[in-house]
Design a protein around this motif. Structure first.
Motif, PDB file in Angstrom:
ATOM      1  N   ALA A   3       0.813  -1.222   0.000  1.00  0.00           N
ATOM      2  CA  ALA A   3       0.000   0.000   0.000  1.00  0.00           C
ATOM      3  C   ALA A   3       0.844   1.268   0.000  1.00  0.00           C
ATOM      4  O   ALA A   3       0.517   2.251  -0.655  1.00  0.00           O
ATOM      5  N   ALA A   4       1.943   1.301   0.790  1.00  0.00           N
ATOM      6  CA  ALA A   4       2.786   2.489   0.871  1.00  0.00           C
ATOM      7  C   ALA A   4       3.756   2.489  -0.300  1.00  0.00           C
ATOM      8  O   ALA A   4       4.682   1.681  -0.364  1.00  0.00           O
ATOM      9  N   LEU A   5       3.554   3.390  -1.253  1.00  0.00           N
ATOM     10  CA  LEU A   5       4.333   3.388  -2.492  1.00  0.00           C
ATOM     11  C   LEU A   5       5.196   4.636  -2.629  1.00  0.00           C
ATOM     12  O   LEU A   5       4.799   5.723  -2.200  1.00  0.00           O
ATOM     13  N   PRO A   6       6.361   4.513  -3.260  1.00  0.00           N
ATOM     14  CA  PRO A   6       7.136   5.706  -3.613  1.00  0.00           C
ATOM     15  C   PRO A   6       6.323   6.581  -4.560  1.00  0.00           C
ATOM     16  O   PRO A   6       5.692   6.083  -5.501  1.00  0.00           O
ATOM     17  N   HIS A   7       6.321   7.872  -4.325  1.00  0.00           N
ATOM     18  CA  HIS A   7       5.528   8.785  -5.142  1.00  0.00           C
ATOM     19  C   HIS A   7       6.378   9.354  -6.273  1.00  0.00           C
ATOM     20  O   HIS A   7       7.535   9.727  -6.089  1.00  0.00           O
ATOM     21  N   VAL A   8       5.778   9.428  -7.464  1.00  0.00           N
ATOM     22  CA  VAL A   8       6.462   9.926  -8.658  1.00  0.00           C
ATOM     23  C   VAL A   8       5.745  11.172  -9.167  1.00  0.00           C
ATOM     24  O   VAL A   8       4.516  11.178  -9.294  1.00  0.00           O
ATOM     25  N   THR A   9       6.512  12.226  -9.451  1.00  0.00           N
ATOM     26  CA  THR A   9       5.972  13.399 -10.128  1.00  0.00           C
ATOM     27  C   THR A   9       6.480  13.403 -11.564  1.00  0.00           C
ATOM     28  O   THR A   9       7.689  13.334 -11.803  1.00  0.00           O
ATOM     29  N   VAL A  10       5.550  13.457 -12.499  1.00  0.00           N
ATOM     30  CA  VAL A  10       5.900  13.553 -13.916  1.00  0.00           C
ATOM     31  C   VAL A  10       6.002  15.035 -14.274  1.00  0.00           C
ATOM     32  O   VAL A  10       5.025  15.778 -14.120  1.00  0.00           O
ATOM     33  N   VAL A  11       7.169  15.461 -14.709  1.00  0.00           N
ATOM     34  CA  VAL A  11       7.392  16.859 -15.072  1.00  0.00           C
ATOM     35  C   VAL A  11       7.345  16.982 -16.592  1.00  0.00           C
ATOM     36  O   VAL A  11       8.137  16.363 -17.302  1.00  0.00           O
ATOM     37  N   ILE A  12       6.389  17.772 -17.078  1.00  0.00           N
ATOM     38  CA  ILE A  12       6.214  17.976 -18.519  1.00  0.00           C
ATOM     39  C   ILE A  12       6.506  19.440 -18.854  1.00  0.00           C
ATOM     40  O   ILE A  12       5.670  20.314 -18.621  1.00  0.00           O
ATOM     41  N   PRO A  13       7.705  19.746 -19.382  1.00  0.00           N
ATOM     42  CA  PRO A  13       7.968  21.108 -19.848  1.00  0.00           C
ATOM     43  C   PRO A  13       7.275  21.320 -21.186  1.00  0.00           C
ATOM     44  O   PRO A  13       7.332  20.457 -22.064  1.00  0.00           O
ATOM     45  N   ALA A  14       6.597  22.447 -21.356  1.00  0.00           N
ATOM     46  CA  ALA A  14       5.791  22.622 -22.567  1.00  0.00           C
ATOM     47  C   ALA A  14       5.911  24.046 -23.103  1.00  0.00           C
ATOM     48  O   ALA A  14       5.686  25.012 -22.368  1.00  0.00           O
ATOM     49  N   TRP A  15       6.266  24.152 -24.353  1.00  0.00           N
ATOM     50  CA  TRP A  15       6.293  25.440 -25.037  1.00  0.00           C
ATOM     51  C   TRP A  15       5.684  25.259 -26.426  1.00  0.00           C
ATOM     52  O   TRP A  15       6.226  24.558 -27.269  1.00  0.00           O
ATOM     53  N   ASN A  16       4.510  25.849 -26.628  1.00  0.00           N
ATOM     54  CA  ASN A  16       3.817  25.800 -27.919  1.00  0.00           C
ATOM     55  C   ASN A  16       3.668  24.375 -28.451  1.00  0.00           C
ATOM     56  O   ASN A  16       4.012  24.075 -29.596  1.00  0.00           O
ATOM     57  N   MET A  17       3.152  23.502 -27.606  1.00  0.00           N
ATOM     58  CA  MET A  17       2.936  22.111 -27.973  1.00  0.00           C
ATOM     59  C   MET A  17       1.453  21.752 -27.909  1.00  0.00           C
ATOM     60  O   MET A  17       1.083  20.634 -27.541  1.00  0.00           O
ATOM     61  N   GLY A  18       0.595  22.697 -28.257  1.00  0.00           N
ATOM     62  CA  GLY A  18      -0.842  22.453 -28.205  1.00  0.00           C
ATOM     63  C   GLY A  18      -1.300  21.281 -29.034  1.00  0.00           C
ATOM     64  O   GLY A  18      -2.301  20.632 -28.716  1.00  0.00           O
ATOM     65  N   ARG A  19      -0.571  20.980 -30.085  1.00  0.00           N
ATOM     66  CA  ARG A  19      -0.970  19.884 -30.965  1.00  0.00           C
ATOM     67  C   ARG A  19      -0.763  18.521 -30.310  1.00  0.00           C
ATOM     68  O   ARG A  19      -1.457  17.554 -30.647  1.00  0.00           O
ATOM     69  N   TYR A  20       0.186  18.432 -29.386  1.00  0.00           N
ATOM     70  CA  TYR A  20       0.559  17.123 -28.850  1.00  0.00           C
ATOM     71  C   TYR A  20       0.345  16.953 -27.351  1.00  0.00           C
ATOM     72  O   TYR A  20       0.301  15.823 -26.859  1.00  0.00           O
ATOM     73  N   ILE A  21       0.252  18.037 -26.602  1.00  0.00           N
ATOM     74  CA  ILE A  21       0.349  17.920 -25.142  1.00  0.00           C
ATOM     75  C   ILE A  21      -0.758  17.070 -24.532  1.00  0.00           C
ATOM     76  O   ILE A  21      -0.522  16.360 -23.538  1.00  0.00           O
ATOM     77  N   ALA A  22      -1.957  17.083 -25.084  1.00  0.00           N
ATOM     78  CA  ALA A  22      -3.035  16.260 -24.517  1.00  0.00           C
ATOM     79  C   ALA A  22      -2.671  14.784 -24.586  1.00  0.00           C
ATOM     80  O   ALA A  22      -2.943  14.021 -23.644  1.00  0.00           O
ATOM     81  N   ARG A  23      -2.032  14.371 -25.684  1.00  0.00           N
ATOM     82  CA  ARG A  23      -1.634  12.965 -25.813  1.00  0.00           C
ATOM     83  C   ARG A  23      -0.521  12.613 -24.844  1.00  0.00           C
ATOM     84  O   ARG A  23      -0.481  11.509 -24.271  1.00  0.00           O
ATOM     85  N   SER A  24       0.406  13.550 -24.625  1.00  0.00           N
ATOM     86  CA  SER A  24       1.493  13.299 -23.686  1.00  0.00           C
ATOM     87  C   SER A  24       0.967  13.181 -22.263  1.00  0.00           C
ATOM     88  O   SER A  24       1.334  12.259 -21.519  1.00  0.00           O
ATOM     89  N   ILE A  25       0.097  14.112 -21.866  1.00  0.00           N
ATOM     90  CA  ILE A  25      -0.485  14.044 -20.519  1.00  0.00           C
ATOM     91  C   ILE A  25      -1.283  12.758 -20.351  1.00  0.00           C
ATOM     92  O   ILE A  25      -1.200  12.084 -19.310  1.00  0.00           O
ATOM     93  N   ALA A  26      -2.036  12.381 -21.374  1.00  0.00           N
ATOM     94  CA  ALA A  26      -2.839  11.154 -21.295  1.00  0.00           C
ATOM     95  C   ALA A  26      -1.957   9.932 -21.084  1.00  0.00           C
ATOM     96  O   ALA A  26      -2.309   9.026 -20.316  1.00  0.00           O
TER      97      ALA A  26
END
Length: 395
Positions: free
Chosen positions: A26-49
């Motif tokens: 139950a107790a798990l190491p926590h991970v933060t996904v860091v997504i740097p984004a500059w003018n990536m409107g075409r792709y960012i939804a797919r990356s976040i998904a």
């Protein structure tokens, strides 16, 4: 530093051999996904998904909007409004290195995983990386893990697979000669270690040679710590005209600058330094030629000749051999005797991440775009400019 302090004491995992996934307590190491984004409107939804679809449950996604002027921020905020695991932080444009550093500083996870806003992940990427790291004693300095990658086009279709092998442990000098990690969306690292080595260096971009910040960061980690790797294709590295790495000249100049910096920083002896500089200039000649930058081709070739004439001659012979093979492949394709990878649709999400397995379950032919030669073999990795010449009998 206690590299393994992030993994709960006594937290043993069980790996299901049929799925190659782990069962954690139950107790798990926590991970933060860091997504740097500059003018990536075409792709960012797919990356976040692809980040939200991870099988690892203890995870949040932190989008760093680097002063975008398109709809990148609006798309990310719309997703954040629907999913509490996503947060969006906006800053004036400062470049990808500063954006990653800001994300690392803001991260609430003990582990940080970097994902470029145009790339994709296989759902099991984070889980398989943490599973691989779990077997290493924390006191021995294992602070990160990377994976293999596949190149994808603008529609998430696989173009080719990246390197077929990797290094693990302390491999600073090997990495200085050849970038084993491959791209910025592969690495999972302890946040504490990332901060300790100073994060990503923005000075390359400020000098007009940005694009090698990942390589610099990885080398600084490897000067102190160890990295594990998962030999599976868990990253989809997107190739498109707008990406930073599409600028071959800038990338090559940045790579040379990184190698020169670390040759000095690591105080390498004369022979080791020479090998590293020869390798950097040899790769740069090919990159400059691909971009048609003949001025830098001549400059790097003269440097290569001055550093090691035998290496320069071997490189020239290798390039002539490649040109001949590419010419024959193109003739074969024109005559219809060679099937093309591009004639088939290979969605990244449908490809088995194991090397050598095609999306339809068949074995791939070794040396083909979906199953390239191992990184440390004499012929080296499959370069992007060699993808088009490949002779495919599995497409």
């Amino acid at each position: 530093m206690a590299a393994g302090s992030t993994v709960t004491a006594g937290a043993e995992c069980r790996v299901d051999p049929s799925t190659r996934l782990a069962t954690w307590p139950a107790a798990l190491p926590h991970v933060t996904v860091v997504i740097p984004a500059w003018n990536m409107g075409r792709y960012i939804a797919r990356s976040i998904a692809s980040a939200l679809a991870q099988t690892w449950p203890a995870l949040d996604v932190l989008v760093v909007d680097d002063g975008s002027t398109d709809d990148t921020r609006a798309i990310a905020e719309e997703i954040a409004a629907r999913d509490p695991r996503v947060s969006v932080h906006s800053f004036p444009n400062g470049g990808v290195a500063r954006a990653r550093n800001r994300g690392t500083e803001l991260a609430r996870g003990t582990w940080v995983a970097f994902l470029d806003a145009d790339d994709l992940w296989h759902p099991a990427k984070i889980e398989k990386q943490l599973t691989a790291l779990q077997v290493h004693p924390p006191e021995e300095g294992w602070v990160g893990c990377y994976t293999l990658f596949r190149m994808v086009d603008e529609h998430d279709q696989v173009i080719a697979s990246g390197y077929g092998a990797g290094k693990r442990g302390s491999f600073f000098y090997d990495h200085l000669l050849v970038n084993h990690v491959g791209n910025g969306s592969s690495l999972l690292v302890l946040r504490e270690a990332a901060l300790e080595v100073g994060g990503f260096d923005p000075s390359y971009a400020e000098a007009g040679i940005g694009g090698s910040e990942d390589f610099d960061f990885q080398l600084r980690l490897l000067m102190r710590y160890k990295l594990e790797y998962v030999p599976e294709y868990l990253v989809g590295y997107r190739l498109h005209a707008a990406q930073m790495s599409a600028d071959q000249t800038r990338m090559a100049l940045g790579h040379i600058a990184v190698v020169e910096r670390f040759v000095h920083a690591a105080q390498l002896d004369g022979r080791q330094a020479q090998f590293a500089l020869v390798a950097a200039n040899r790769n740069a000649v090919a990159a400059f030629a691909r971009s048609g930058d003949w001025t830098n081709v001549r400059r790097a070739a003269r440097k290569l000749w001055g550093d090691d004439r035998s290496a320069a001659l071997m490189f020239a012979a290798d390039r002539l051999s490649f040109a001949a093979r590419r010419g024959l492949a193109r003739l074969g394709h024109r005559w219809g005797s060679h099937a093309r990878l591009s004639t088939r649709s290979w969605p990244f999400a449908e490809c088995d991440p194991l090397p050598g397995i095609l999306p339809d379950g068949r074995q791939a032919r070794p040396g083909s775009p979906l199953y390239p030669a191992p990184l440390d073999s004499p012929q080296g990795p499959l370069a992007e400019d060699e993808v088009e010449e490949a002779d495919e009998d599995e497409a």
